[in-house]
Design a protein around this motif. Structure first.
Motif, short mmCIF file in Angstrom:
data_model
loop_
_atom_site.label_atom_id
_atom_site.label_comp_id
_atom_site.label_asym_id
_atom_site.label_seq_id
_atom_site.Cartn_x
_atom_site.Cartn_y
_atom_site.Cartn_z
N UNK A 134 6.54 9.85 -16.04
CA UNK A 134 5.76 11.00 -15.58
C UNK A 134 4.28 10.79 -15.84
N UNK A 135 3.95 10.24 -17.03
CA UNK A 135 2.55 9.98 -17.34
C UNK A 135 1.95 9.00 -16.34
N UNK A 136 2.70 7.93 -16.07
CA UNK A 136 2.21 6.93 -15.12
C UNK A 136 2.06 7.55 -13.73
N UNK A 137 3.03 8.37 -13.34
CA UNK A 137 2.99 8.97 -12.02
C UNK A 137 1.80 9.91 -11.88
N UNK A 138 1.52 10.65 -12.95
CA UNK A 138 0.39 11.58 -12.93
C UNK A 138 -0.92 10.83 -12.68
N UNK A 139 -1.09 9.71 -13.38
CA UNK A 139 -2.30 8.93 -13.18
C UNK A 139 -2.33 8.37 -11.75
N UNK A 140 -1.16 7.92 -11.27
CA UNK A 140 -1.11 7.37 -9.92
C UNK A 140 -1.50 8.42 -8.89
N UNK A 141 -1.04 9.66 -9.08
CA UNK A 141 -1.39 10.73 -8.15
C UNK A 141 -2.89 10.99 -8.20
N UNK A 142 -3.44 11.07 -9.43
CA UNK A 142 -4.88 11.29 -9.56
C UNK A 142 -5.66 10.18 -8.87
N UNK A 170 -4.69 8.34 -6.35
CA UNK A 170 -4.60 8.50 -4.89
C UNK A 170 -5.59 9.56 -4.41
N UNK A 171 -5.69 10.65 -5.19
CA UNK A 171 -6.59 11.73 -4.77
C UNK A 171 -8.04 11.25 -4.79
N UNK A 172 -8.41 10.54 -5.87
CA UNK A 172 -9.81 10.15 -6.00
C UNK A 172 -10.21 9.05 -5.03
N UNK A 173 -9.24 8.23 -4.62
CA UNK A 173 -9.62 7.11 -3.75
C UNK A 173 -9.21 7.36 -2.30
N UNK A 174 -8.79 8.59 -2.00
CA UNK A 174 -8.30 8.93 -0.67
C UNK A 174 -9.26 8.46 0.42
N UNK A 175 -10.55 8.72 0.18
CA UNK A 175 -11.52 8.44 1.24
C UNK A 175 -11.77 6.96 1.44
N UNK A 176 -11.66 6.20 0.34
CA UNK A 176 -11.98 4.78 0.50
C UNK A 176 -10.74 3.96 0.84
N UNK A 177 -9.61 4.62 1.04
CA UNK A 177 -8.41 3.91 1.47
C UNK A 177 -7.85 2.97 0.44
N UNK A 178 -8.21 3.12 -0.80
CA UNK A 178 -7.64 2.34 -1.90
C UNK A 178 -7.84 0.85 -1.73
N UNK A 190 -13.43 0.14 -5.76
CA UNK A 190 -13.49 1.51 -6.27
C UNK A 190 -12.19 1.89 -6.95
N UNK A 191 -11.09 1.45 -6.35
CA UNK A 191 -9.78 1.76 -6.91
C UNK A 191 -9.70 1.32 -8.38
N UNK A 192 -10.13 0.09 -8.62
CA UNK A 192 -10.08 -0.42 -9.98
C UNK A 192 -10.99 0.38 -10.89
N UNK A 236 7.00 4.28 3.42
CA UNK A 236 7.40 3.10 2.67
C UNK A 236 6.45 2.83 1.53
N UNK A 237 5.16 3.00 1.82
CA UNK A 237 4.17 2.70 0.79
C UNK A 237 4.33 3.62 -0.41
N UNK A 238 4.51 4.91 -0.14
CA UNK A 238 4.65 5.84 -1.27
C UNK A 238 5.94 5.57 -2.04
N UNK A 239 6.98 5.22 -1.31
CA UNK A 239 8.24 4.90 -1.99
C UNK A 239 8.04 3.71 -2.92
N UNK A 240 7.41 2.65 -2.38
CA UNK A 240 7.19 1.45 -3.19
C UNK A 240 6.25 1.72 -4.36
N UNK A 241 5.25 2.56 -4.09
CA UNK A 241 4.34 2.93 -5.18
C UNK A 241 5.12 3.60 -6.30
N UNK A 242 6.03 4.51 -5.89
CA UNK A 242 6.85 5.19 -6.89
C UNK A 242 7.67 4.20 -7.70
#
Lengths: 327, 336
Positions: free
Chosen positions: A122-130, A132-140, A144-146, A231-237
């Motif tokens: 859950x902790x890892x997922x929370x950071x992953x969600x954050x 995704x939100x912060x890098x939404x515009x730059x397409x990850x 910037x992602x790093x 697929x991407x979100x599944x694999x990310x999960x």
């Protein structure tokens, strides 16, 4: 060309893993010679039998699983984010998992052991969600992602530091959660680790083809009939779950998840049916070596394995940054 | 023209006055607030009237006052070090923390404590200088060939930071008092006393005065190497001098309080947002607002989990990491 050697390389790495694992059993505050190790494995009684059977062997097995897990997680992240700098630690999800794990350990000391991997996930997922939100515009895609990952990781680290200072624990336990360590890991942790690993592995193997397609980007994967976002979100999960699982067992070990996939791609190219197993083996080898050095270099003091992986990994990371610039 | 510049001077003057007022309020809060609550009246009497028996007086004179002074000095050091670094690298993400200078200094300090336990606490600062220079040298090597975008240079710096702090954590294992060390590594004013003040102030004064003296040259350098050369500046010498000042400021700060992050990153940006690009103003104001930030962060750290004193470095990290996100977001626009 490269692919014809694939089975040979994979087999060679597998054998290397086994050999290293065997020698790794010998290192520690009491050195056990290879001959003695063989004798103990054959069942003969020695004064070291207890140490080898109850501490050394499970520890090496955990190193193999954790190294492989982090490496697979890193490979998936690098492919789906199309970012060679991505890895569970650089993008901060191991720090999130570590924070969640330490919260459970400190505040719910009597909770069942199964809660630990779940909370780490859950902790890892929370950071992953954050992330995704912060890098939404730059397409990850950019660095910037790093950078965002580092900032999120810094916050989780600050919280972890805070808890460790407020609620002092044993120095080894502390370093386990700060740097990542295999200290005191035994069969309990191994059997807590293995089932999750076995559940996640087929999911990943089933997605290998899709990973190959996804790394070319959204446009090509869509035209090849892969529903890229789902697929991407599944694999990310899956990647996040795997990283969280490793962290719950061995703490936030850095740089294995970044270095191993690169070595794999260099050896056998970007096809995941080869690069995933090679990365997993490389990750296992890296972690076994790092842990053996950590145990063997200054006994009885143990250097946490995360510190050694950082020493190996950072120069490589900087090298990667310099290479990327040339493109 | 004249009215515009005098208007600006008035604005800067008011910012100085406001900053000093805020700092004074912060310093008073820092002396008053803590596990033993001391009234403001008692504070004033104990500062100026010496009576042996009073417990409050003892607390203020031996604990609160030196701690407050160290906090303000370290804040000023880090603020100015960050401003200088951002100017000479022209990288908005530059700061002692992000470029591995804090981590280098702490590595060498911890190494000196572990391997030379009999050394004087006054010598620790020299190890911190060497370490700061070491951290800086690595990032300089990464940047030397040019072409790394600000974001990538920051990434390289952060990974150097990770590397050096990993080694530091490994060294802690060889020290008995690991929790104490961890407290220091998080960046903390808990153990500051008059000896810390004595260790710190000469270096702070040297660094801050030198930075102010150099501020004109820094303003010119910040325009770009070509422009600065065209104006007759010896760019390399200015850069070297500024780097030495950064090492003195950041190194002495780390040697006393441990690595406190994000102050050197945030303060110069906030100052520039208010007063623009003139480093003759930015540098003294960075010192002032660095002191303000760290003083308030320390007070906050004492209140968060009262009566437990949270390390100030954790407070600045929680404040600073979102700011870092914001800057990273902005720096993307500068990508080539």
């Amino acid at each position: 060309m490269k692919l014809r050697r694939a089975p040979v390389i994979i087999l060679a790495l597998f054998i290397l893993t086994c050999i290293l694992a065997f020698f790794s059993v010998g290192f520690g505050s009491k050195y056990v010679s290879p001959a003695e190790t063989i004798a103990i494995l054959k069942g003969s009684d020695s004064s070291y039998t207890y140490i080898v059977e109850n501490f050394r062997i499970p520890r090496v097995l955990i190193a193999i699983l954790a190294g492989a897990g982090l490496a697979i997680s890193g490979t998936i992240l690098q492919s789906i984010l199309q970012n060679p700098l991505a890895s569970p630690d650089v993008i901060g999800i191991t720090k999130g998992a570590g924070l969640a794990a330490i919260l459970v350990i400190v505040f719910l000391p009597n909770s069942p052991t199964a809660l630990l991997p779940i909370s780490a996930f859950l902790g890892a997922a929370l950071v992953a969600v954050a992330l995704m939100i912060f890098t939404r515009n730059s397409g990850a895609k950019s660095s910037t992602l790093a950078l965002v990952g580092i900032a999120l990781g810094a916050m989780c680290q600050a919280a972890t530091d805070y808890i460790l200072i407020k609620f002092p624990v044993n120095a080894n336990v502390m370093l386990l959660w700060l740097a990542g360590s295999l200290w005191g890991r035994g069969w309990d942790q191994f059997y807590g680790f293995l089932p999750w690993f076995i559940v996640l592995l087929p999911l990943i193997i089933g997605m290998i083809r899709k990973l190959d397609v996804l790394q070319f980007g959204d446009d090509i994967s869509t035209s090849l009939g892969v529903k890229s976002n789902r697929t991407r979100y599944f694999l990310l999960g899956v990647a996040v779950a795997l990283a969280g699982l490793c962290v719950a067992t061995v703490g936030s070990i850095g740089f294995v998840g970044m270095v191993a996939p690169h070595i794999a791609k260099r050896l056998l190219g970007p096809k995941h049916q080869y690069s995933l197993p090679v990365a997993a083996l490389c990750g296992a080898i890296l972690l076994i070596i790092a842990d053996s050095i950590g145990r063997g270099i200054a006994p009885p003091i143990e250097i946490p394995v995360g510190i050694l992986t950082a020493i190996i990994g950072v120069p490589y990371f900087i090298y990667l940054l310099r290479m990327e610039r040339k493109k | 023209m004249i009215s515009a510049s005098s208007q600006k001077r008035v604005k800067v003057f008011f910012i100085y006055v406001a900053g000093i007022l805020v700092l004074i309020i912060g310093l008073i809060m820092s002396i008053v607030i803590g596990v033993t609550n001391i009234s403001i009246g008692a504070t004033i009497t104990s500062l100026f009237v010496w009576t042996e028996e009073r417990k409050e007086q003892l607390i203020i004179q031996t604990i609160r006052l030196p701690r407050t002074l160290v906090g303000a000095l370290v804040g000023a050091n880090l603020g100015v070090a960050g401003a200088l670094m951002q100017a000479i690298t022209r990288n908005p993400l530059a700061s002692p923390q992000v470029f591995g200078i804090n981590a280098g200094a702490s590595l060498f300090v911890v190494a000196s404590v572990v391997f030379l336990p009999s050394g004087s606490s006054f010598d620790v600062v020299y190890f911190a200088f060497v370490g700061a220079a070491f951290g800086g040298a690595i990032i300089y090597f990464c940047a030397s060939k040019g072409g790394l975008t600000p974001v990538k240079l920051a990434l390289a710096g952060m990974s150097i930071h990770f590397l050096l702090s990993s080694v530091t954590q490994g060294l802690i294992l060889f020290d008995e008092d690991a929790t104490d060390m961890l407290n220091w590594l998080a960046g903390s004013l808990n153990r500051s006393n008059w000896i810390s003040v004595q260790q710190l102030w000469p270096w702070s004064v040297i660094g801050l005065v030198a930075a102010s003296a150099l501020s004109g040259a820094i303003s010119i350098l910040a325009l770009g190497d070509d422009t600065a050369k065209g104006l007759g500046q010896r760019v390399q010498w200015v850069r070297l001098a500024a780097s030495l000042i950064v090492i003195i400021l950041a190194g002495s700060a780390v040697s006393v309080t441990g690595p406190i992050g994000f102050v050197g990153l945030m303060v110069p940006h906030l100052v520039r947002m208010i007063v623009g690009q003139d480093y003759k103003v930015i540098i003294p104001l960075s010192a002032l607002f660095g002191a303000v930030l760290l003083t308030y962060a320390d007070v906050l750290g004492r209140l968060i989990a009262f009566p437990f004193e949270s390390p100030v470095g954790i407070v600045t990290a929680v404040l600073g990491a979102p700011f870092f996100l914001y800057l990273a977001h902005k720096a993307r626009g500068m990508k080539r």
